[in-house]
Design an enzyme around this catalytic site. Structure first.
Site, PDB file in Angstrom:
ATOM      1  N   HIS A  17     -13.060  -0.309   1.442  1.00 49.52           N
ATOM      2  CA  HIS A  17     -12.425  -1.623   1.529  1.00 49.52           C
ATOM      3  C   HIS A  17     -13.329  -2.618   0.809  1.00 49.52           C
ATOM      4  CE1 HIS A  17     -10.028  -4.918   2.788  1.00 49.52           C
ATOM      5  NE2 HIS A  17     -10.912  -5.406   3.625  1.00 49.52           N
ATOM      6  N   CYS A  76      -6.799  -4.254  -1.841  1.00 50.72           N
ATOM      7  CA  CYS A  76      -8.012  -4.975  -1.422  1.00 50.72           C
ATOM      8  C   CYS A  76      -8.896  -5.386  -2.584  1.00 50.72           C
ATOM      9  CB  CYS A  76      -8.791  -4.155  -0.397  1.00 50.72           C
ATOM     10  SG  CYS A  76      -9.541  -2.637  -1.046  1.00 50.72           S
ATOM     11  N   TYR A  99      -5.671   5.667  -0.307  1.00 48.35           N
ATOM     12  CA  TYR A  99      -7.092   5.393  -0.086  1.00 48.35           C
ATOM     13  C   TYR A  99      -7.323   4.783   1.287  1.00 48.35           C
ATOM     14  CZ  TYR A  99      -7.117   0.267  -0.716  1.00 48.35           C
ATOM     15  OH  TYR A  99      -6.955  -1.093  -0.561  1.00 48.35           O
ATOM     16  N   ASP A 145      -4.890   1.837  14.685  1.00 49.92           N
ATOM     17  CA  ASP A 145      -6.208   1.885  14.052  1.00 49.92           C
ATOM     18  C   ASP A 145      -6.156   2.737  12.784  1.00 49.92           C
ATOM     19  OD1 ASP A 145      -8.206   2.021  17.118  1.00 49.92           O
ATOM     20  OD2 ASP A 145      -7.141   0.386  16.125  1.00 49.92           O
ATOM     21  N   TRP A 187       0.806  -1.214   0.000  1.00 53.35           N
ATOM     22  CA  TRP A 187       0.000   0.000   0.000  1.00 53.35           C
ATOM     23  C   TRP A 187       0.847   1.276   0.000  1.00 53.35           C
ATOM     24  CZ3 TRP A 187      -1.642  -4.572   1.716  1.00 53.35           C
ATOM     25  CH2 TRP A 187      -2.953  -4.962   1.420  1.00 53.35           C
ATOM     26  N   ASP A 199     -12.578 -12.478   3.260  1.00 50.38           N
ATOM     27  CA  ASP A 199     -11.647 -11.392   3.039  1.00 50.38           C
ATOM     28  C   ASP A 199     -10.244 -11.990   2.990  1.00 50.38           C
ATOM     29  OD1 ASP A 199     -11.694  -8.021   4.405  1.00 50.38           O
ATOM     30  OD2 ASP A 199     -10.602  -8.880   2.730  1.00 50.38           O
TER      31      ASP A 199
END
Length: 1268
Positions: free
Chosen positions: A334, A276, A520, A328, A240, A357
């Site tokens: 997502h 994702c 994102y 967090d 990411w 997932d």
């Protein structure tokens, strides 16, 4: 083997027949691929005929160590079902070969099987290996755990190779195409290999294979294999942050096929890189390939709660800059998968969609209900859609201060692709109850209790471990960012910070603004701007602060996510650090790519397509690559020349298409409109256009320019084409049509004309169609027709068996709406006007716009009445910019029409269209419902039976309607110290006298029994217990100190006194209101009492307008004594502020010397004076006549400026307006209405009077007009 033994010499797997019946004909693999729980046929050729005493049996084996105990090996004789569930039967035999039908159990292990034939003769047995076949899950088999009953859903979630992934953020949702390609070359082998490469298989191959009959297990194995970060043989490596140099940027993937093929070519090493949506897209491919129905789901504002306390903590420095501290996070979106199968491990209530997932598997119903203790990983996904979000300021000394807690931002617009179209479907209701609703907070509390134990405290739900003890203070200001213009990549970004002072005090606000490029996942990349200013806000004053972010600031720091996060930390000076945090994420828009195609293209002939694009940047770009996808094949075009700033560049691609002409022309096509419309019950809609209903044939006649037999060779390939936006259906003209599909039957033919019967399927999309005749070389437009739902067709989902009900609910244009109170139900006329000349076209325009707002470009969804209802309902009151009606419940109807003045739907719809589809002002609940009745709230459709039975999880919005008619009304008295004291409780005030117009009459029909069982009955108690069981269970296990009990609990008070309030349920306007108040003392002792009696005027929704009258009484009641008070409230007290709905609420509050409070209330309706309509005894079609309208003024004052609007379809042309002048007190005035009825049968005349004192005086009367 000796030549004397019976030996198979050859096998035919009958691939075409088996693949077609098993829905596996799209796989490119040559080996037999079938689905479990369903028989398949093979043909065996033997060296000789079978002899007496020779017995045949089959053996199936799968995995490295097949065994019957593990259900990976099965032996089954002919004509008997083995213990494993496998069976075989022998079919017809011919010389040299025999057919066999083999059936697998619906729970068989999936994968590649060996098939073996055993031949037994006497005490000798031989085995012969026949070959291999692949067995998959079977959504078409009711016994399979993955069974899906709806064929359209099977087509979408199993067989569709093309998908849509929704990305962006909650305020800017974008659709991204994805090619799953589950049937493409070698992918089935790749998917089966994936199972064998898993850690589960490596640990214990025999056990792993034996569990592959369980879709839950297979889903977990595949989800672990997709993620290469945790698996050496995983398909994708996730990344990411940082550079993607030398590897693929995740944003460039648009297909699973390329990724899976590269994984296989690289000897099953992880492909770099994925994020994702890429993981979800690849997993969807694999699961659909194996036969498990699967879809992609996008969750906007998705929480990642690492410490698992159902709270997300975000940190900012004192200037508003987002800090990358804390574990967090909240992602803009997502994407995960949902797969469809049953859950015998949890019970049938959790069957259906299951969440998968990159982390292991979760169940979406368990997520909605907060059952976070259930397998597997329900807590993780529950938090993704339900966590609370806390925002903290971190000061230079390391201290933290919480400035905001948002309980509604997480889990918004959870989206998936619609069945049969590319539109977006919001499935948030599957995951959570409406934000802020009692159910949502109840479930949150339930989940928290299961995590932290039943004795939770408020502190556990608000903040992280290092939370501040300081209570949040209201800064008294509000703020939001607004874009001054659309944000375009390459241009400066211009914003406005709007600050408003909500208080009556002067405020000075210091504003620290920060802008950063972000991913994102909302992780900050680089801070690109920092600014500080201050502003003075006067009382209730608002001011704008402009902020400009030049391209030079963000250009080189922007990631491929193209996101900028802007924050403003607003500190109110002299309030000891009270702050407001304002935040906005901006997605920069790319320039458009324009594709131009020539008007005419020819099959097998190259054609040039022009692709144009502009460089939006203020600098040249080089090394450009254009990726063009044609027929799922990607072409890479290197653009060697640099593109100059703001200039268009062009390139060309090559494709191939077709057309031609036939030397036979059509002189005329007769749609036989009068006959067809009459047969289809649409003759009232139009006499000039063909309007037909689906599932029912209609007839057309085609006249040719020359004898048809001269062109028979061409006409053998003649088709009809039914074409509407987004769909094109071709079907041949034959001697026998299939009325269940689009078809055409030749009923009559002549050398120069054909009469054709056209049949439409009962599930065809409704809409406006073009009908074309297609020959081998040309298309010819025959004409246009409109296709509607068909309540007369048994196969249509809207079929209504009773003809009287069809006449009432489809063909009757004149309705009645019931208003008032439960004890004074008033009938108001309404003209639906669904058959007026332009209404059908307006309704389809409404549908087009509604689908466009929902980004639904595929009109095939219009076959579903649920889709139509929800789209139209959304358009009726969706917002102030695009809805049909703007609702206003306060009585402030500036610049619009008061709702009570509408007489029907058609004027509203026409005004909406004439104003370029801007909302019409104003409407209330009855106007919204009536306009929807004319056309084809987001409420419903909710099954009435589900409401009655308390099945609140049924689609759609059953919970909403159940509460509307069953909720318990709790009345509280606010004491002088602001504490609340319970005064009255019960279900008396909800769900009474549910009314509708009777079929074929104008009587009021009470249908309360359809919605609920009788009050106080055993059945009602059972339903209420069913609905509230979980709530009661939670209340018993939770601490009474918990913060979730936002509504006080009613306390048991001693009933010492009893108060009874009574008045007439309805009164004529102008009369005084009589009140009877009886007070009883049951205490056994003398009581000193204080009684307050009052009257309020009300809006129809129960919101008070004003206090009209109040009077107080003090008296002493002896033991067991009753006191009866008679009070009259004069007309003068309520005449000025009665409100347009003419509703009054009477209340009585009694307080005794012990401070106990007793309460009673009633509502009454003030009736308008009678407006009487009289007809002559007989009225005949086309003969002039006269109706008389009379008005009696019961008031002590004249009715001034009276105007009467008269309407009556078939009696008068359009509406007429008459000025009535003034009507003196206690007198009657009459008006003669000349009319000439042009239609026979029951006809209604409606009159609507307005004057200074009255706004909603309506009357109606129906007369049966005799035919001429």
């Amino acid at each position: 083997m000796a030549s004397g033994y019976l030996t198979p010499t050859h096998i035919s797997w009958q691939p075409s027949v088996n693949a077609s019946t098993h829905h596996t004909d799209r796989y490119t693999s040559t080996e037999l691929t079938v689905r479990r729980g369903q028989a398949f046929t093979i043909t065996l050729y033997f060296n000789r005929p079978q002899q007496a005493g020779e017995h045949l049996a089959f053996v199936t084996e799968i995995g490295p160590s097949p065994s019957e105990s593990h259900r990976t090996r099965a032996v089954f004789n002919l004509s008997e079902v083995g213990a494993s569930g496998w069976s075989a039967t022998q079919g017809p035999s011919e010389s040299g070969y025999t057919n066999f039908t083999i059936s697998s159990p619906a729970n068989a292990v999936i994968g590649r099987y060996n098939l073996i034939l055993q031949v037994t003769s006497g005490n000798k047995s031989i085995s012969r290996f026949l070959g291999q076949f692949v067995l998959l899950f079977n959504p078409w088999c009711p016994g399979d755990d993955v069974y899906m009953a709806n064929e359209n859903e099977r087509q979408e979630y199993v067989l569709n190779e093309n998908g849509i992934i929704f990305v962006g953020n909650a305020k800017y949702i974008e659709a991204r195409g994805w090619y799953y390609g589950q049937f493409q070359d070698h992918l089935l082998n790749v998917c089966l290999t994936m199972l064998d490469l898993s850690l589960y298989y490596r640990q214990d191959p025999a056990i792993d294979v034996s569990r592959r009959g369980d879709p839950k297990y297979v889903g977990r194995v595949i989800s672990s294999m997709i993620n290469g970060n945790d698996n050496d043989n995983g398909v994708l490596l996730g990344k990411w942050e940082g550079s993607f140099h030398s590897h693929e940027n995740p944003s460039r993937w648009d297909s699973s096929v390329v990724i899976l093929q590269k994984w296989r070519q690289d000897n099953y090493k992880p492909v770099q890189y994925g994020q994702c949506w890429v993981f979800a897209g690849v997993m969807c491919t694999v699961l659909r390939c194996l036969g498990i129905p699967t879809r992609l789901v996008s969750n906007f504002n998705s929480a990642h709660d690492v410490d698992r306390n159902l709270s997300i903590d975000k940190y900012y420095d004192s200037s508003g800059k987002s800090l990358n501290i804390g574990k967090d996070s909240t992602w803009d979106y997502h994407v995960w998968n949902e797969s469809w199968f049953v859950r015998p491990d949890l019970g049938s209530s959790y069957n259906g969609w299951q969440v998968l997932d990159a982390t292991p598997q979760e169940q979406s119903k368990a997520i909605k209900e907060g059952d976070v203790n259930l397998d597997y990983d329900t807590l993780f996904v529950y938090t993704e859609v339900n966590a609370d979000c806390n925002r903290w300021i971190v000061y230079s000394n390391g201290t933290k201060k919480r400035v905001y807690c948002d309980t509604e931002i997480i889990g918004r617009f959870i989206s998936t692709k619609a069945v049969g179209s590319n539109s977006r479907v919001d499935v948030t209701y599957n995951y959570k109850y409406p934000e802020g609703s009692p159910e949502e907070r109840r479930v949150y509390k339930k989940a928290l209790a299961k995590i932290l134990g039943p004795n939770i405290t408020a502190g556990h739900t608000e903040s992280p471990a290092e939370r501040s003890s300081e209570t949040l203070r209201n800064p008294g200001i509000s703020g939001k960012f607004k874009l001054a213009e659309p944000p375009v990549f390459g241009k400066d970004v211009s914003l406005i910070l709007i600050l408003n002072n909500l208080s009556s005090d002067q405020k000075t606000v210091k504003v620290d603004m920060s802008a950063s490029t972000v991913l994102y996942t909302r992780r900050a990349v680089t801070e690109i701007l920092k600014a500080t200013t201050s502003v003075d806000l006067g009382p209730k004053q608002g001011k704008h602060i402009r902020l400009n972010i030049p391209y030079s600031y963000y250009g080189k720091y922007l990631t491929t996510d193209k996101r900028i996060q802007v924050t403003a930390l607003c500190e109110v000076m002299h309030m000891h650090g009270v702050k407001l945090l304002v935040e906005k994420t901006i997605i920069l828009e790319d320039t458009n790519i324009i594709i131009k195609i020539p008007r005419q293209v020819v099959v097998n002939k190259a054609v040039a397509l022009e692709i144009s694009y502009a460089n939006p940047l203020p600098e040249p770009v080089s090394r450009c690559v254009l990726l063009v996808t044609l027929m799922n094949q990607q072409v890479k075009i290197n653009l060697h020349k640099a593109s100059n700033p703001k200039k268009f560049s062009k390139t060309k691609a090559v494709s191939q298409v077709t057309v031609g002409a036939l030397g036979l022309s059509i002189q005329k096509c007769d749609f036989k409109i009068a006959m067809n419309n009459n047969n289809h019950h649409t003759e009232e809609i139009s006499t000039e256009r063909l309007m037909v209903r689906r599932g029912q044939p209609f007839t057309i006649s085609v006249s040719f320019s020359a004898p048809v037999h001269n062109y028979l060779q061409h006409l053998k390939r003649t088709l009809l084409i039914a074409q509407t936006d987004g769909t094109r259906t071709e079907f041949p003209i034959s001697s026998l049509g299939d009325q269940k599909q689009w078809s055409a039957a030749l009923e009559e033919q002549d050398p120069l004309f054909w009469t054709i019967s056209v049949s439409t399927p009962a599930n065809a999309p409704v809409g406006q169609y073009a009908l074309l005749l297609h020959t081998s070389k040309s298309d010819c437009l025959l004409g246009n027709f409109t296709l509607l739902f068909n309540p007369w067709c048994r196969d249509d989902e809207v079929f209504l068996a009773n003809e009287a009900q069809r006449q009432e609910y489809i063909l009757n244009q004149e309705g009645i709406i019931y208003q008032g109170t439960e004890n004074a139900v008033l009938a108001q006329p309404w003209d639906f006007g669904q058959f007026e000349e332009d209404i059908v076209d307006i309704c389809f325009t409404l549908l087009d716009i509604g689908e466009r707002h929902q980004r639904d470009k595929d009109h095939t969804q219009r076959k579903n009445p649920v889709h139509i209802c929800r789209t139209v309902a959304a358009m009726l009151n969706c917002d102030k910019l695009r809805g049909i009606l703007t609702e206003c419940g306060t009585g402030q109807y500036y610049n619009g029409t008061p709702p009570s003045q509408w007489l029907g739907s058609s004027p509203i719809l026409r005004q909406w269209l004439a104003s370029q589809c801007k909302p019409v002002r104003h409407g209330q609940c009855w106007a919204l419902a009536a306009v929807m009745c004319s056309g084809p709230s987001f409420c419903g459709p909710a099954p009435v039976h589900a409401i009655k039975e308390g099945d609140t999880e049924a689609d759609y919005d059953v919970c909403y309607f159940f509460a509307a008619i069953n909720a318990k009304c709790q009345i509280w008295i606010q004491k002088a110290d602001d504490t609340l004291m319970p005064a009255l409780s019960g279900t008396k005030y909800t769900g009474n006298n549910i009314s509708t117009k009777g079929v074929g009459s104008e009587r009021c029909e009470d249908i309360t029994h359809n919605y609920k069982y009788p009050e106080g009955s055993l059945q009602e108690k059972e339903v209420l217990d069913k609905v509230y069981r979980k709530i009661k269970k939670l209340e018993r296990t939770s601490s009474s100190e918990t913060q979730f009990s936002s509504i006080p609990t009613a306390l048991e008070e001693p009933v010492n006194l009893f108060i009874h309030l009574q008045s007439e349920s309805s009164l004529l306007l102008g009369r005084d209101v009589p009140l009877s108040i009886e007070v009883f003392n049951h205490s056994g002792t003398e009581k000193a009492t204080h009684l307050v009696v009052g009257i309020q005027s009300l809006h129809y929704d129960g919101v008070p307008i004003t206090q009209l009258w109040k009077e107080e009484f003090n008296f002493i009641l002896k033991s067991n004594e009753a006191n009866n008070l008679q009070v009259f409230v004069p007309y003068s007290r309520y005449r000025e502020e009665l409100g347009e709905n003419h509703l009054l609420r009477l209340t009585a509050v009694l307080r005794d010397e012990d401070s106990y409070i007793y309460f009673a209330q009633e509502e009454i309706s003030i009736c308008d004076p009678p407006l009487t309509i009289e007809f002559p005894e007989n009225m005949v079609q086309y003969q002039p006549s006269t109706a008389k309208i009379s008005l009696l003024n019961p008031l002590i004052e004249p009715l001034k400026n009276c105007v009467i609007v008269v309407a009556g379809r078939g009696l008068i042309y359009r509406q007429r307006k008459y000025r009535f002048g003034s009507v003196q007190p206690q007198s009657t005035q009459e008006l003669q209405i000349p009319l000439t009825p042009i239609q026979a049968g029951p006809r209604r005349l409606t009159a609507h009077l307005t004057c200074l004192q009255l706004q909603n005086l309506k009357s109606y009367k129906t007369i049966d007009v005799a035919a001429a």
